[in-house]
Each structure stands twice: as C-alpha cells, then as structure tokens.
Design a protein around this motif. Structure first.
Motif, PDB file in Angstrom:
ATOM      1  N   PHE A   1       0.841  -1.202   0.000  1.00  0.00           N
ATOM      2  CA  PHE A   1       0.000   0.000   0.000  1.00  0.00           C
ATOM      3  C   PHE A   1       0.880   1.258   0.000  1.00  0.00           C
ATOM      4  N   ARG A   2       0.914   2.028   1.095  1.00  0.00           N
ATOM      5  CA  ARG A   2       1.741   3.246   1.095  1.00  0.00           C
ATOM      6  C   ARG A   2       3.087   3.019   1.768  1.00  0.00           C
ATOM      7  N   GLY A   3       3.333   1.767   2.174  1.00  0.00           N
ATOM      8  CA  GLY A   3       4.653   1.450   2.718  1.00  0.00           C
ATOM      9  C   GLY A   3       4.813   1.724   4.198  1.00  0.00           C
ATOM     10  N   ASP A   4       3.724   1.841   4.943  1.00  0.00           N
ATOM     11  CA  ASP A   4       3.872   2.134   6.369  1.00  0.00           C
ATOM     12  C   ASP A   4       4.633   1.026   7.104  1.00  0.00           C
ATOM     13  N   PHE A   5       4.239  -0.217   6.862  1.00  0.00           N
ATOM     14  CA  PHE A   5       4.934  -1.313   7.532  1.00  0.00           C
ATOM     15  C   PHE A   5       6.280  -1.576   6.847  1.00  0.00           C
ATOM     16  N   SER A   6       6.288  -1.501   5.521  1.00  0.00           N
ATOM     17  CA  SER A   6       7.534  -1.742   4.776  1.00  0.00           C
ATOM     18  C   SER A   6       8.638  -0.797   5.233  1.00  0.00           C
ATOM     19  N   ALA A   7       8.263   0.427   5.593  1.00  0.00           N
ATOM     20  CA  ALA A   7       9.275   1.405   6.024  1.00  0.00           C
ATOM     21  C   ALA A   7      10.001   0.903   7.264  1.00  0.00           C
ATOM     22  N   LEU A   8       9.255   0.287   8.164  1.00  0.00           N
ATOM     23  CA  LEU A   8       9.888  -0.227   9.385  1.00  0.00           C
ATOM     24  C   LEU A   8      10.725  -1.470   9.072  1.00  0.00           C
ATOM     25  N   VAL A   9      10.245  -2.308   8.153  1.00  0.00           N
ATOM     26  CA  VAL A   9      11.020  -3.492   7.745  1.00  0.00           C
ATOM     27  C   VAL A   9      12.348  -3.018   7.141  1.00  0.00           C
ATOM     28  N   ASN A  10      12.274  -2.027   6.295  1.00  0.00           N
ATOM     29  CA  ASN A  10      13.445  -1.450   5.649  1.00  0.00           C
ATOM     30  C   ASN A  10      14.411  -0.859   6.696  1.00  0.00           C
ATOM     31  N   GLN A  11      13.853  -0.205   7.683  1.00  0.00           N
ATOM     32  CA  GLN A  11      14.657   0.411   8.744  1.00  0.00           C
ATOM     33  C   GLN A  11      15.366  -0.652   9.590  1.00  0.00           C
TER      34      GLN A  11
ATOM     35  N   MET B   1       4.958   5.549  -2.001  1.00  0.00           N
ATOM     36  CA  MET B   1       5.460   4.513  -1.105  1.00  0.00           C
ATOM     37  C   MET B   1       6.974   4.670  -0.909  1.00  0.00           C
ATOM     38  N   LEU B   2       7.704   4.890  -2.027  1.00  0.00           N
ATOM     39  CA  LEU B   2       9.163   4.990  -1.919  1.00  0.00           C
ATOM     40  C   LEU B   2       9.590   6.165  -1.045  1.00  0.00           C
ATOM     41  N   ASP B   3       8.804   7.227  -1.091  1.00  0.00           N
ATOM     42  CA  ASP B   3       9.083   8.397  -0.247  1.00  0.00           C
ATOM     43  C   ASP B   3       9.078   8.057   1.232  1.00  0.00           C
ATOM     44  N   ASN B   4       8.354   7.008   1.566  1.00  0.00           N
ATOM     45  CA  ASN B   4       8.197   6.572   2.958  1.00  0.00           C
ATOM     46  C   ASN B   4       9.400   5.774   3.458  1.00  0.00           C
ATOM     47  N   LEU B   5      10.208   5.223   2.532  1.00  0.00           N
ATOM     48  CA  LEU B   5      11.261   4.278   2.934  1.00  0.00           C
ATOM     49  C   LEU B   5      12.534   5.000   3.361  1.00  0.00           C
ATOM     50  N   PRO B   6      13.131   4.565   4.480  1.00  0.00           N
ATOM     51  CA  PRO B   6      14.396   5.189   4.877  1.00  0.00           C
ATOM     52  C   PRO B   6      15.570   4.789   3.971  1.00  0.00           C
ATOM     53  N   PHE B   7      15.552   3.566   3.414  1.00  0.00           N
ATOM     54  CA  PHE B   7      16.644   3.113   2.535  1.00  0.00           C
ATOM     55  C   PHE B   7      16.052   2.590   1.224  1.00  0.00           C
ATOM     56  N   PRO B   8      15.503   3.496   0.421  1.00  0.00           N
ATOM     57  CA  PRO B   8      14.806   3.046  -0.802  1.00  0.00           C
ATOM     58  C   PRO B   8      15.722   2.278  -1.757  1.00  0.00           C
ATOM     59  N   ASN B   9      17.051   2.521  -1.673  1.00  0.00           N
ATOM     60  CA  ASN B   9      17.960   1.815  -2.595  1.00  0.00           C
ATOM     61  C   ASN B   9      17.982   0.309  -2.366  1.00  0.00           C
ATOM     62  N   GLN B  10      17.558  -0.110  -1.185  1.00  0.00           N
ATOM     63  CA  GLN B  10      17.529  -1.548  -0.895  1.00  0.00           C
ATOM     64  C   GLN B  10      16.253  -2.208  -1.429  1.00  0.00           C
ATOM     65  N   SER B  11      15.336  -1.407  -1.931  1.00  0.00           N
ATOM     66  CA  SER B  11      14.038  -1.988  -2.286  1.00  0.00           C
ATOM     67  C   SER B  11      13.991  -2.439  -3.741  1.00  0.00           C
ATOM     68  N   ILE B  12      13.261  -3.520  -3.950  1.00  0.00           N
ATOM     69  CA  ILE B  12      13.019  -4.009  -5.309  1.00  0.00           C
ATOM     70  C   ILE B  12      11.509  -4.046  -5.472  1.00  0.00           C
ATOM     71  N   VAL B  13      11.003  -3.132  -6.281  1.00  0.00           N
ATOM     72  CA  VAL B  13       9.558  -2.994  -6.399  1.00  0.00           C
ATOM     73  C   VAL B  13       9.045  -3.965  -7.461  1.00  0.00           C
ATOM     74  N   CYS B  14       8.108  -4.821  -7.066  1.00  0.00           N
ATOM     75  CA  CYS B  14       7.492  -5.761  -8.013  1.00  0.00           C
ATOM     76  C   CYS B  14       6.034  -5.327  -8.157  1.00  0.00           C
ATOM     77  N   LYS B  15       5.809  -4.424  -9.077  1.00  0.00           N
ATOM     78  CA  LYS B  15       4.464  -3.844  -9.231  1.00  0.00           C
ATOM     79  C   LYS B  15       3.611  -4.754 -10.113  1.00  0.00           C
ATOM     80  N   GLY B  16       2.400  -4.981  -9.697  1.00  0.00           N
ATOM     81  CA  GLY B  16       1.488  -5.803 -10.490  1.00  0.00           C
ATOM     82  C   GLY B  16       0.767  -6.795  -9.606  1.00  0.00           C
ATOM     83  N   LEU B  17      -0.090  -7.548 -10.244  1.00  0.00           N
ATOM     84  CA  LEU B  17      -0.897  -8.506  -9.494  1.00  0.00           C
ATOM     85  C   LEU B  17      -0.047  -9.732  -9.143  1.00  0.00           C
ATOM     86  N   PHE B  18       0.025 -10.045  -7.866  1.00  0.00           N
ATOM     87  CA  PHE B  18       0.750 -11.223  -7.388  1.00  0.00           C
ATOM     88  C   PHE B  18      -0.129 -12.458  -7.620  1.00  0.00           C
ATOM     89  N   PRO B  19       0.380 -13.594  -8.070  1.00  0.00           N
ATOM     90  CA  PRO B  19       1.789 -13.960  -8.229  1.00  0.00           C
ATOM     91  C   PRO B  19       2.369 -13.668  -9.612  1.00  0.00           C
TER      92      PRO B  19
END
Ligand SMILES: C[S@@+](CC[C@H](N)C(=O)[O-])C[C@H]1O[C@@H](n2cnc3c(N)ncnc32)[C@H](O)[C@@H]1O
Length: 339
Positions: A179-189, A235-253
């Motif tokens: 979604f907007r990366g609220d939880f992902s931001a903490l995972v990234n941190q 979402m990326l704006d929310n991440l403290p270390f966006p360079n570590q992220s690999i965005v897989c946009k689209g319907l999973f799987p």
C-alpha cells in the motif's frame, strides 16, 4: 468572541469532555447524533445529522466526538459542510489533522493535551522501551499515529527483526501488500542491509477478488476504493533506505520476478486481506523461507477479513501438515508463522 460549536455524538467521550469542563468557554449551540436524535441532552435537543447544513450556517465548528469519525467526516462533506468547519478530536494521519489540532488548540487547549496523552499512552507498554537505544517505535518518524495505533504489531516486529539478525537467519525480506509502505518502512529500517522485495499493484485490489470477497461480506466499496489511493512514488518516499528496495508492481503472483523466485527469505509480511492472494503468498513464500525465518500474516484474527484464516487452512491442506503458528493480540490479530 466565543466560538460557537455543535458537538456530534453524545456518548461517553462527549460526557467525559464536558465533565472535564472542556469547551466551557465556547457557545455550545447543540448536539447531533444519528442514533439519539430527538432526545434531550444537557437541556438541549439532540438534532438529526440531516439538520446540520442549516445549523452550521451560523456556527463556527462541528466537533466530532465519535469513533466513526471518518464516516461522519465524509457524510458532512457530502452534505455540503466546509472542511474548515468539521473538526476531528482523534489523532489520525498527522498532517491531515494538523488543521483540527490548531483549531482545538485555539478553542480548548486542554483537549489537545488530553489527546496527546492518549496518543502516547501505549509507548511505555514494554518496560524496556525507555532505555532501548535501538528502538524505532515512539521516536522520530516512527512516533507517527500509524505506528502508535498498532503498537503491539510494530513493536513485536522490531523485536522479531532483532532476533532474526542475532540468529543470523539468512535471506532477503519482503512485503506482499505494501500500500503506502507504512509497515515496509519499518522493515526497511530494521533490515538496512537486506534486499527488500515489495509486491503490490499499487492500484488496489484485483476486481475479480473484490467481487468474490464482497459476496462473502468481507469487502465493501469503501474498503476497495481506499486502497487505490497510493503509488510507487508515494510509497518509496516513505522508505528510509529506498535503494535496498526491489519494487514488483502488479498482481501477485504474476508479478513475481526471476530474482524473487531465486531468493531465500528471512522475514515476510503478508498483508493482502483476501483469501486467494494470501494463499498465493503462502505458496510462494513459505517454501522459500529460511530455517528460523518468520512470516507475519496480518488480519488473521480480524473480525472483517475472514479469508485470512481460510487461506491458512487451505495452505495447510496443500502442505499436508500444520504450520507453526503464534497468534498476536494486536489490532487485527496478526499470525506469526515460524519455520
Ligand atoms: C491492507 S493493504 C497493505 C497495507 C500495508 N501492509 C501497510 O502496513 O500499510 C493491502 C494491499 O494489498 C494489495 N494487494 C492485494 N492483493 C494483491 C495482489 N494479488 N497482488 C498485489 N497486490 C495486492 C492492495 O493493492 C493493497 O495495497
């Protein structure tokens, strides 16, 4: 000059405010309540919400004192009330309520202090919090109401991340349902040195799944609509270390990449709300989870999202055995799966 106000809600919160002499310097013109309209409260007739457009023509503010504040807010705007007149008395998204807090500060500063206290009352729940230097929750960006609104989930994740690091559990980390990366931001941190795979459409749920879940009473238009309001950039704006992220946009799987397929995972958050997507998430991530790795499956004990448990049951049938499951009593009842 005294500000004139109307209060929406005549429940415990309003009684508590008035018992504490909040708004004593305002001109309380009346009360509105959709359930108790027509009754009398503290000597004043309780009006129906439909009367608000007329009542508000010569009133400064409508003060919302009801836990369904967001629905009330929407219906007020639909009735033609001005945003500037409709005031929240809840801490929600910080920026959004800034205006409201400024208004309350000017008409009843005691209430702002009360709201601040409530907002932080969970921070010290763990006795180690005040002396824990590596804690994120309750500090800086992580003091945002989002985190405080579900302290147990976020704080327990912090502890889990520390164990994963200490025990040197191998692998990347991931979130399915960002979604907007609220939880992902903490995972990234908490995992600044690990690759973070982020799976989401960033456009909301799949329409077919919405239809299916809606028929089962596990989704409505509002819920579906709300989740369209995001984007990869936001979402990326929310991440403290966006360079570590690999965005897989689209319907999973379908959105799974070759690189994601080859990874082992130390930690995965699955937060996609609906049965089929969760089942697909378990099918993909559980076999790739390192020994000692952990999945946080959000909403397992949610009152609304019954598909989460159903997906776990279906996955266990496929697997031919039970998963190791630890339930949390956080807001939506996260299930922790440990391999
Ligand atoms: C509840 S939100 C995630 C909230 C987020 N984890 C957080 O903590 O803020 C659910 C998200 O899952 C996404 N989603 C649901 N099913 C999906 C699927 N099959 N593929 C990709 N994204 C999906 C939706 O687009 C939505 O953004």
């Amino acid at each position: 000059m005294k500000e004139s106000i109307i209060i929406w809600g005549i429940g415990d919160r309003t009684k508590m405010y008035l018992d504490n002499q909040f708004f004593a310097d305002c001109n309380i013109k009346g009360y509105v309540d959709s359930v108790k309209a027509g009754t009398v409260f503290l000597g004043k007739k309780v009006c129906n919400p439909s009367e608000l457009p007329e009542l508000m023509t010569d009133t400064d503010y409508l003060i919302i004192c009801n836990r369904f504040f967001s629905e009330i807010y929407d219906s007020c705007l639909k009735m033609g009330l001005k945003r500037e007149q409709v005031i929240f008395t809840d801490w929600i998204d910080e920026q959004f309520v800034k205006y409201d807090m400024d208004v309350i500060q000017s008409i009843e500063p005691k209430l702002v202090r009360e709201l601040e206290l409530n907002r932080y009352k969970l921070i010290e729940m763990n006795e180690k919090d005040p002396i824990d230097d590596i804690r994120q929750i309750g500090r800086g960006t992580y003091a945002a109401p989002t985190y405080m609104s579900d302290y147990f989930r976020y704080r327990s994740f912090e502890y889990m991340a520390e164990i994963i690091e200490e025990d040197r559990i191998d692998g990347a980390v991931a979130e399915l349902g960002v979604f907007r990366g609220d939880f992902s931001a903490l995972v990234n941190q908490k995992f600044p040195d690990r690759k973070l795979y982020l799976f989401d459409t960033f456009e909301g749920f799949d329409q077919e799944e919405i239809d299916k879940e809606s028929k089962l009473g596990r989704c409505d238009d509002k819920f579906a609509q709300y989740h369209t309001n995001t984007s990869v950039e936001r979402m990326l704006d929310n991440l403290p270390f966006p360079n570590q992220s690999i965005v897989c946009k689209g319907l999973f799987p379908e959105s799974v990449t070759e690189a994601a397929e080859k990874e082992a995972y130390a930690f995965v958050s699955i937060d996609v709300d609906f049965e089929n997507s969760i089942l697909e998430g378990l099918k993909f991530f559980y076999p790739r989870l390192s020994e000692g790795g952990v999945i946080f499956l959000h909403d397992y004990n949610s009152a609304f999202l019954g598909g989460v448990k159903a997906a776990v049951r279906r996955y266990e049938e496929l697997l031919g055995r039970k998963l190791k499951k630890v339930p949390f009593a956080d807001r939506a009842g996260t299930l922790v799966i440990i391999k």
